[in-house]
Design an enzyme around this catalytic site. Structure first.
Site: not given
Ligand code: LMR
Length: 401
Positions: A134, A215, A250
């Site tokens: 990311w 993560d 999300k």
């Protein structure tokens, strides 16, 4: 007049992901599609307000609660529910008090507080992130004062994992090196390790005395909440220590509410208490304490079996819709460009796909078709819908021809 103290400030480059949203907003093309940022849109192109969240919100508002400060580590009940979700409701580990959780400002906030803890309190100097990772991982960890290195991860030739090279690199890491791993739905590639590969990686982490930092921002978008959390449980079985950042942006469609958590597993309950005291210091000197509303929303849903079941249902709907879009995109491209094989898109997990588009093709896509993707070629499949998927397939076909 004296010179302004800020006259030498240079213009910073715009964010590779959020900067695209700014560009997108200023585009007048009515057919424009933003496949840049990782946001789930429904089939009408809207960010959904989940029904479970709507109901939870009504319950919260009806209470008309006063707004004093939360504890520094956030909502206690929320933190417990986060643990249940990550480690399993029947986890023995939770009774040992070795794990502490703090409510954070999204997954990003968890990464930052976790990175500060590892740098300032544990004394770590280096972190290894996947190549690629990311885009914000690099900045978050280096801002915390850690040297950011990469381990091989994605192999563009096979569109799979460069596993031998990854293993070789991990085996060569010094003790106490932090290894950041995406627990599921790897961002940006959509390519995850297999269960066997995770076993090998956890063994290396244990053998080398590395500090695993998981993560998990897309739990529920890969296979199911439970299956996507399997990697977390694997690490807790084998390792003594573990740091986890999780996000509900999300999975609850609560992006702007900034709701996530940082969980840290220590060797003993006593150690965990000391770790928690340090986390509180870090948070207090950073933003003092997290906001009330976001934690209350997630808490209200997770603590109520009916609302939770509704959430699982809505999350399943999002996951299934993304899968359908993957299939539609790959089928359309196969028809439009018989030479190009985009079937790999259907194998990838989560919101993203590493499309293989080059930077030049991405720019062409944006400038000539108003379809926005990250320059690395990452596309957010969750922004496709039954009305725009043909337009996007057509645009991609035109730039790859
Ligand atoms: C993404 O990768 O697009 C998301 O995680 C949103 C962000 O903050 O970058």
């Amino acid at each position: 007049m004296m010179n302004s103290a800020f006259s030498a400030v240079e213009l910073a480059p715009s964010d590779p992901i959020l900067g695209l949203t700014e560009l997108f907003k200023s585009d007048n093309n009515p057919n424009k599609v933003n496949l840049g940022v990782g946001v789930y849109y429904d089939d009408n192109g809207n960010v959904p307000l989940l029904s479970c969240v709507r109901l939870a919100e009504s319950k919260i508002v009806a209470k008309h609660r006063a707004r004093s400060y939360q504890p520094i580590e956030g909502n206690t009940q929320y933190n417990k529910l986060v643990q249940t979700l990550l480690f399993g409701s029947d986890s023995e580990l939770l009774n040992t008090n070795r794990i502490i959780t703090a409510q954070t400002l999204g997954g990003t906030g968890a990464l930052k507080v976790g990175a500060d803890f590892l740098r300032q309190i544990v004394g770590c100097s280096d972190v290894w992130i996947s190549d690629p990772s990311w885009a914000n991982h690099q900045g978050i960890f280096s801002n915390a004062g850690l040297k950011v290195n990469v381990y091989p991860y994605y192999d563009p030739n096979t569109r799979g994992i460069a596993f031998d090279r990854m293993v070789e690199q991990l085996k060569a890491l010094p003790q106490q090196a932090i290894v950041l791993l995406h627990a599921c739905c790897h961002n940006p590639t959509g390519v995850d390790l297999t269960a066997d590969q995770w076993q090998i990686v956890t063994d290396i982490v244990v053998d080398r005395g590395l500090i695993p930092f998981l993560d998990i921002a897309y739990q529920g978008f890969g296979s199911s909440l439970d299956e996507d959390g399997a990697v977390v449980r694997l690490f807790t079985e084998k390792c003594q220590n573990l740091v986890i950042s999780n996000s509900f942006s999300k999975s609850f469609s609560l992006y702007g509410e900034r709701i996530g958590g940082l969980s840290i597993m220590s060797g003993t309950a006593g150690e965990a208490k000391r770790v928690q005291s340090q986390l509180k210091r870090l948070i207090r000197t950073n933003y003092s304490s997290p906001p009330i509303h976001s934690g209350a929303l997630v808490e209200t849903v997770l603590a109520d079996s009916e609302l939770k079941a509704q959430w699982v249902n809505e999350l399943t709907g999002m996951r299934e819709r993304i899968k359908k879009m993957r299939l539609d995109l790959s089928t359309n491209i196969a028809k439009l460009c018989p030479g190009a094989d985009f079937s790999f898109i259907t194998q990838q997990k989560g919101m993203f796909s590493y499309s293989g588009l080059t930077k030049e093709q991405v720019i062409k896509l944006r400038e000539e078709h108003s379809v926005y993707a990250v320059e690395s070629g990452r596309i957010c499949v969750a922004a496709l819908n039954s009305q725009n998927v043909e337009f996007v397939s057509d645009a991609i076909s035109k730039v790859i021809l």
